[in-house]
Write a protein that holds these residues in place. Structure first.
Motif, PDB file in Angstrom:
ATOM      1  N   SER A 151       4.985   6.564  -8.903  1.00 10.02           N
ATOM      2  CA  SER A 151       4.422   5.744  -7.815  1.00 10.02           C
ATOM      3  C   SER A 151       5.324   5.752  -6.595  1.00 10.02           C
ATOM      4  CB  SER A 151       4.215   4.305  -8.295  1.00 10.02           C
ATOM      5  OG  SER A 151       3.294   4.255  -9.354  1.00 10.02           O
ATOM      6  N   LYS A 152       6.630   5.726  -6.832  1.00 11.85           N
ATOM      7  CA  LYS A 152       7.561   5.665  -5.705  1.00 11.85           C
ATOM      8  C   LYS A 152       7.547   6.954  -4.887  1.00 11.85           C
ATOM      9  CE  LYS A 152      10.384   2.139  -7.879  1.00 11.85           C
ATOM     10  NZ  LYS A 152      11.645   1.775  -8.538  1.00 11.85           N
ATOM     11  N   ALA A 155       4.844   7.126  -2.258  1.00 11.53           N
ATOM     12  CA  ALA A 155       5.018   6.432  -0.977  1.00 11.53           C
ATOM     13  C   ALA A 155       5.255   7.415   0.164  1.00 11.53           C
ATOM     14  CB  ALA A 155       6.177   5.442  -1.064  1.00 11.53           C
ATOM     15  N   ALA A 159       2.225   8.508   4.471  1.00  5.19           N
ATOM     16  CA  ALA A 159       2.912   7.267   4.837  1.00  5.19           C
ATOM     17  C   ALA A 159       2.638   6.932   6.297  1.00  5.19           C
ATOM     18  CB  ALA A 159       4.416   7.415   4.622  1.00  5.19           C
ATOM     19  N   TYR A 179       9.542   3.525  -0.871  1.00  5.83           N
ATOM     20  CA  TYR A 179       8.412   2.843  -1.511  1.00  5.83           C
ATOM     21  C   TYR A 179       8.417   1.364  -1.141  1.00  5.83           C
ATOM     22  CZ  TYR A 179       5.591   0.923  -5.363  1.00  5.83           C
ATOM     23  OH  TYR A 179       4.658   0.247  -6.111  1.00  5.83           O
ATOM     24  N   ARG A 182       7.566   1.000   2.568  1.00  8.33           N
ATOM     25  CA  ARG A 182       6.133   1.171   2.839  1.00  8.33           C
ATOM     26  C   ARG A 182       5.351  -0.074   2.439  1.00  8.33           C
ATOM     27  NH1 ARG A 182       2.166   6.284   1.393  1.00  8.33           N
ATOM     28  NH2 ARG A 182       0.247   5.314   2.162  1.00  8.33           N
ATOM     29  N   ASN A 183       5.697  -0.665   1.315  1.00  2.00           N
ATOM     30  CA  ASN A 183       5.025  -1.895   0.896  1.00  2.00           C
ATOM     31  C   ASN A 183       5.270  -3.022   1.895  1.00  2.00           C
ATOM     32  OD1 ASN A 183       3.769  -0.925  -1.389  1.00  2.00           O
ATOM     33  ND2 ASN A 183       5.461  -1.437  -2.756  1.00  2.00           N
ATOM     34  N   ARG A 280      -1.934  -5.613  -1.058  1.00  2.00           N
ATOM     35  CA  ARG A 280      -1.259  -4.309  -1.038  1.00  2.00           C
ATOM     36  C   ARG A 280      -2.212  -3.235  -1.541  1.00  2.00           C
ATOM     37  NH1 ARG A 280       4.369  -4.926  -1.113  1.00  2.00           N
ATOM     38  NH2 ARG A 280       4.854  -6.792   0.094  1.00  2.00           N
ATOM     39  N   SER A 283      -1.801   3.444  -4.718  1.00  2.00           N
ATOM     40  CA  SER A 283      -1.951   4.855  -4.377  1.00  2.00           C
ATOM     41  C   SER A 283      -3.268   5.433  -4.860  1.00  2.00           C
ATOM     42  CB  SER A 283      -0.785   5.656  -4.973  1.00  2.00           C
ATOM     43  OG  SER A 283      -0.766   5.521  -6.387  1.00  2.00           O
ATOM     44  N   GLU A 299       3.782  -0.724  -8.759  1.00  2.00           N
ATOM     45  CA  GLU A 299       2.407  -0.275  -8.910  1.00  2.00           C
ATOM     46  C   GLU A 299       2.199   0.108 -10.370  1.00  2.00           C
ATOM     47  OE1 GLU A 299       0.234   3.455  -7.189  1.00  2.00           O
ATOM     48  OE2 GLU A 299       0.789   2.156  -5.519  1.00  2.00           O
TER      49      GLU A 299
END
Length: 313
Positions: A151-152, A155, A159, A179, A182-183, A280, A283, A299
């Motif tokens: 998941s990371k 990101a 982006a 990551y 971005r969150n 949020r 992905s 995530e």
């Protein structure tokens, strides 16, 4: 019974192979894999390697497999830098081992072990595998990385420009930090953009501190605002909201108004309690974003969560 492809033996030296030695292949017969995950090559480092090859030759054989469409030719598994350096050095042949059991996952793992893949190249490979139907669990298993890392790396794909610029300019290349950044941008785009424009060092610690500061500023249980009452709405006879001063004059009052509380869904993820973050974007539609009690945001697969109840914040 499948037909034996004798073309692969054209450059094969039986004497050396019987002794466990590598093949010696013509460079004209070896082709780079257009789908290899590694895209960037440092020109200066490649030049140094070429000079070394010109003086000492290739000491570590490359790995190849039969070319899927060109009979008698080979596709590179590992060793793109060595192959390029050999060509630049003017060599005509290169030592190689034949490995038909190659997979693109092995190609990535080889580059990871050599620390030759950039985070973006890794992200693009993972994204391609997920789009191709592989699950995040399968990708993590075959690459030998933690599932959360999948998941990371995501990101880095598509982006926001502010986050992409941080990576592009070399201010931060850590998938984990990007990551989190971005969150944070997804929730507070204006504040994060302003923070980045200050030229601050982008690290795991600084991003964590930023997120905590922004979260504290928006935490509904402890935040309140004061507003001045409208004097025109006050009763001179002592109605609600009016305060009489000396001589019967009416003076305005300040009252504390708590912000409206919001319902949040409590969930359990692998035995850990968390809050479901519907503000949020994950992905993929099969995943959700949760926030644990320690402030960590991850995530996870939507099917991996268990609903515990609803709470107010």
């Amino acid at each position: 019974m499948s037909k034996l492809n004798l073309d692969l033996l054209r450059d094969f030296d039986a004497g050396t192979a019987s002794a466990g030695m590598p093949l010696k292949l013509s460079l004209d017969l070896v082709h780079e894999d257009p789908n290899q995950p590694r895209k960037a090559f440092d020109a200066a480092a490649l030049g140094e390697l070429s000079e070394s090859v010109r003086v000492s030759g290739i000491k570590s054989p490359i790995s190849v497999r039969a070319h899927p469409t060109l009979s008698g030719h080979y596709m590179l598994n590992f060793g793109a830098r060595r192959l390029r350096a050999a060509r630049a050095a003017g060599l005509e042949t290169i030592p190689a081992f034949l490995d038909e059991a190659h997979s693109d996952y092995e190609q990535v793992v080889e580059n990871l072990q050599r620390d030759n893949l950039t985070p973006m190249e890794m992200a693009q490979f993972i994204n391609g595998k997920l789009k191709g139907g592989d699950t995040a669990t399968e990708v993590a298993r075959r690459l030998g990385i933690d599932k959360a890392a999948v998941s990371k790396y995501g990101a880095l794909i598509d982006a926001p420009e502010a986050v992409e610029a941080v990576y592009r300019e070399g201010r931060c290349t850590s998938p984990s930090t990007l990551y989190d950044l971005r969150n944070a941008y997804g929730r507070w785009p204006d504040e994060v953009s302003a923070w980045l424009r200050t030229g601050v060092e982008v690290s795991r610690g600084s991003v964590s501190a930023l997120r905590k500061r922004l979260s504290d500023a928006n935490f509904l249980d402890v935040s309140a605002q004061t507003e001045e009452a409208d004097p025109g709405s006050m009763s001179t006879s002592g109605g609600p909201g009016a305060v009489h001063g000396v001589g019967g004059s009416v003076r305005p009052v300040h009252r504390t108004v708590l912000k409206r509380r919001t319902a949040m869904l409590r969930v359990a993820v692998s035995g850990r309690e968390a809050m479901l973050r519907l503000d949020r974007w994950p992905s993929s539609p099969e995943r959700v974003v949760v926030q644990f009690a320690d402030g960590g945001i991850e995530e996870v697969d939507a099917g991996a969560i268990r609903v515990l109840g609803v709470t107010e914040v």
